[in-house]
Scaffold this motif. Sequence first.
Motif, PDB file in Angstrom:
ATOM      1  N   ALA A 153       0.653  -1.325  -0.097  1.00  0.00           N
ATOM      2  CA  ALA A 153       0.076  -0.138  -0.055  1.00  0.00           C
ATOM      3  C   ALA A 153       0.773   1.419  -0.111  1.00  0.00           C
ATOM      4  N   ASP A 154       2.096   1.333   0.818  1.00  0.00           N
ATOM      5  CA  ASP A 154       2.808   2.377   0.925  1.00  0.00           C
ATOM      6  C   ASP A 154       3.625   2.674  -0.590  1.00  0.00           C
ATOM      7  N   PHE A 155       3.980   1.419  -1.221  1.00  0.00           N
ATOM      8  CA  PHE A 155       4.560   1.702  -2.187  1.00  0.00           C
ATOM      9  C   PHE A 155       3.643   2.244  -3.215  1.00  0.00           C
ATOM     10  N   LEU A 156       2.561   1.723  -3.453  1.00  0.00           N
ATOM     11  CA  LEU A 156       1.663   2.019  -4.561  1.00  0.00           C
ATOM     12  C   LEU A 156       1.208   3.798  -4.366  1.00  0.00           C
ATOM     13  N   GLY A 157       1.008   3.878  -2.873  1.00  0.00           N
ATOM     14  CA  GLY A 157       0.602   5.372  -2.429  1.00  0.00           C
ATOM     15  C   GLY A 157       1.745   6.265  -2.985  1.00  0.00           C
ATOM     16  N   GLY A 158       3.116   5.798  -2.676  1.00  0.00           N
ATOM     17  CA  GLY A 158       4.032   6.850  -2.932  1.00  0.00           C
ATOM     18  C   GLY A 158       4.451   6.584  -4.470  1.00  0.00           C
ATOM     19  N   ALA A 159       3.822   5.792  -5.168  1.00  0.00           N
ATOM     20  CA  ALA A 159       3.985   6.106  -6.567  1.00  0.00           C
ATOM     21  C   ALA A 159       3.070   7.048  -7.215  1.00  0.00           C
ATOM     22  N   VAL A 160       1.888   7.001  -6.574  1.00  0.00           N
ATOM     23  CA  VAL A 160       0.822   8.005  -6.980  1.00  0.00           C
ATOM     24  C   VAL A 160       1.128   9.267  -6.735  1.00  0.00           C
ATOM     25  N   THR A 161       1.678   9.631  -5.629  1.00  0.00           N
ATOM     26  CA  THR A 161       2.149  10.538  -4.812  1.00  0.00           C
ATOM     27  C   THR A 161       3.234  11.345  -5.742  1.00  0.00           C
ATOM     28  N   LEU A 187       6.089  -7.185  14.399  1.00  0.00           N
ATOM     29  CA  LEU A 187       6.330  -8.055  12.916  1.00  0.00           C
ATOM     30  C   LEU A 187       5.402  -7.381  11.983  1.00  0.00           C
ATOM     31  N   THR A 188       4.392  -6.456  12.268  1.00  0.00           N
ATOM     32  CA  THR A 188       3.740  -5.672  11.404  1.00  0.00           C
ATOM     33  C   THR A 188       4.595  -4.320  10.959  1.00  0.00           C
ATOM     34  N   SER A 189       5.273  -3.890  11.799  1.00  0.00           N
ATOM     35  CA  SER A 189       6.147  -2.691  11.576  1.00  0.00           C
ATOM     36  C   SER A 189       7.368  -3.147  10.732  1.00  0.00           C
ATOM     37  N   LEU A 190       7.522  -4.211  10.101  1.00  0.00           N
ATOM     38  CA  LEU A 190       8.393  -4.503   9.048  1.00  0.00           C
ATOM     39  C   LEU A 190       8.245  -4.290   7.666  1.00  0.00           C
ATOM     40  N   TYR A 191       6.969  -3.505   7.597  1.00  0.00           N
ATOM     41  CA  TYR A 191       6.492  -3.215   6.362  1.00  0.00           C
ATOM     42  C   TYR A 191       7.493  -2.417   5.393  1.00  0.00           C
ATOM     43  N   PRO A 192       8.423  -1.648   5.987  1.00  0.00           N
ATOM     44  CA  PRO A 192       9.253  -0.967   5.155  1.00  0.00           C
ATOM     45  C   PRO A 192      10.253  -1.852   4.421  1.00  0.00           C
ATOM     46  N   ALA A 193      10.577  -3.074   4.801  1.00  0.00           N
ATOM     47  CA  ALA A 193      11.375  -3.868   3.668  1.00  0.00           C
ATOM     48  C   ALA A 193      10.510  -4.411   2.643  1.00  0.00           C
ATOM     49  N   ILE A 194       9.270  -4.311   2.795  1.00  0.00           N
ATOM     50  CA  ILE A 194       8.333  -4.887   1.423  1.00  0.00           C
ATOM     51  C   ILE A 194       8.352  -3.620   0.541  1.00  0.00           C
ATOM     52  N   THR A 195       8.383  -2.250   1.013  1.00  0.00           N
ATOM     53  CA  THR A 195       8.229  -1.200   0.172  1.00  0.00           C
ATOM     54  C   THR A 195       9.676  -1.225  -0.589  1.00  0.00           C
ATOM     55  N   VAL A 196      10.704  -1.396   0.208  1.00  0.00           N
ATOM     56  CA  VAL A 196      12.040  -1.350  -0.303  1.00  0.00           C
ATOM     57  C   VAL A 196      12.394  -2.282  -1.574  1.00  0.00           C
ATOM     58  N   LEU A 197      11.904  -3.545  -1.250  1.00  0.00           N
ATOM     59  CA  LEU A 197      11.914  -4.661  -2.269  1.00  0.00           C
ATOM     60  C   LEU A 197      11.171  -4.315  -3.532  1.00  0.00           C
ATOM     61  N   LEU A 198      10.065  -3.752  -3.363  1.00  0.00           N
ATOM     62  CA  LEU A 198       9.394  -3.381  -4.413  1.00  0.00           C
ATOM     63  C   LEU A 198       9.824  -2.027  -5.071  1.00  0.00           C
ATOM     64  N   ALA A 199      10.366  -1.065  -4.358  1.00  0.00           N
ATOM     65  CA  ALA A 199      10.965  -0.216  -5.253  1.00  0.00           C
ATOM     66  C   ALA A 199      12.352  -0.891  -5.910  1.00  0.00           C
ATOM     67  N   ARG A 200      13.031  -1.672  -5.451  1.00  0.00           N
ATOM     68  CA  ARG A 200      14.139  -2.407  -6.010  1.00  0.00           C
ATOM     69  C   ARG A 200      13.867  -2.991  -7.347  1.00  0.00           C
ATOM     70  N   ILE A 201      12.449  -3.732  -7.540  1.00  0.00           N
ATOM     71  CA  ILE A 201      11.873  -4.231  -8.869  1.00  0.00           C
ATOM     72  C   ILE A 201      11.268  -3.360  -9.741  1.00  0.00           C
ATOM     73  N   ALA A 202      10.481  -2.281  -9.253  1.00  0.00           N
ATOM     74  CA  ALA A 202       9.922  -1.400 -10.098  1.00  0.00           C
ATOM     75  C   ALA A 202      11.070  -0.393 -10.653  1.00  0.00           C
ATOM     76  N   TYR A 203      11.662   0.059  -9.743  1.00  0.00           N
ATOM     77  CA  TYR A 203      12.546   1.299 -10.053  1.00  0.00           C
ATOM     78  C   TYR A 203      13.977   0.750 -10.226  1.00  0.00           C
ATOM     79  N   THR A 204      14.058  -0.340 -10.318  1.00  0.00           N
ATOM     80  CA  THR A 204      15.600  -0.875 -10.276  1.00  0.00           C
ATOM     81  C   THR A 204      16.544  -0.210  -9.452  1.00  0.00           C
ATOM     82  N   GLU A 205      16.136   0.255  -8.368  1.00  0.00           N
ATOM     83  CA  GLU A 205      16.837   0.716  -7.110  1.00  0.00           C
ATOM     84  C   GLU A 205      17.517  -0.251  -6.554  1.00  0.00           C
ATOM     85  N   ARG A 206      18.786   0.028  -6.277  1.00  0.00           N
ATOM     86  CA  ARG A 206      19.629  -1.209  -5.533  1.00  0.00           C
ATOM     87  C   ARG A 206      19.508  -0.894  -4.079  1.00  0.00           C
ATOM     88  N   LEU A 207      19.430  -2.036  -3.653  1.00  0.00           N
ATOM     89  CA  LEU A 207      19.520  -2.193  -2.152  1.00  0.00           C
ATOM     90  C   LEU A 207      20.926  -2.022  -1.577  1.00  0.00           C
TER      91      LEU A 207
END
Length: 291
Positions: free
Chosen positions: A16-24, A250-270
């Motif tokens: 959700a954060d990744f998609l919201g950030g993309a629209v933002t 465990l719920t607060s681990l969500y930034p890891a998901i956002t970072v991984l999606l950014a890596r895939i969608a925007y080819t951002e290096r970890l």
Amino acid sequence: MVTVLALSAALAYGVADFLGGAVTRRTTALRVLTWCVPVGLGIVLAAALLGGGGPAPGPLAWGFAAGLAGGTGLITFYRALARGPMNVVAPVSALAAAVLPVGAGIARGERPDVSVAVGVLLCLVAIGLVSMEPGGGAEPGAAAAGRRLTDSGPVMAGISGSCFGVFFVLLKAAGDGTGLWPIVAARVGNLAVIAVALLVLAFRGGGLGPRLSGWTLIGLALLSGTLDAGANVLYFLAAHGGMLSLAAVLTSLYPAITVLLARIAYTERLRAVQQVGMAVAVAGVALVTVG
């Protein structure tokens, strides 16, 4: 079961954060929220009607208060990003959101096993590591004389994270005897905060920014709101199925998901620190699961 629900909530929040950030990137955060929050309210309202239970004044009040805290945290977080570098703001906010429920859980008498406690500690470390981004430097005029401490990025990040932590704690306090109605009240609280923000913006003569145009962007905004609402439900179920400290961390681990999606969608290096954070997160989750 708590681990599965909490990690599912983290996944939903992260997407959700990744998609919201993309629209933002095409408009402003407040305009995106005016799309995301109402659709999220519709989703949780339908879920509450289908899930059974009935609204009660006490749980609804707790849920509404949680929504006020969560909405305030979200707006404050975006303001923090405008006041300080991401590599400071994101870890501070994420850690504050996780640490506060841990303290509340311990105060409530929660005593996790040694392996679970170590796993939670590792997850806290991982949250900070995976949230770190390259520093973007201070905003123009940040060094100007008279800048108040309370308007600095790190302080506001701490405030936003604390608000998110309060959101987690209050949803736990709402109880689980009334179905999902506390989540409905929480979304109403989110709407109330956004309404106040819109009124303040209108009073100051500001605008919402570029309009969302195109079905793709609108669809992404609506999907972001749907996933965010789903994440609220999953966290609520996790928090009432086990320990608050475990569910919140465990719920607060969500930034890891956002970072991984950014890596895939925007080819951002970890970055190296994020790679370490991912490994630490895996170890932490493994210990929690075994425990």
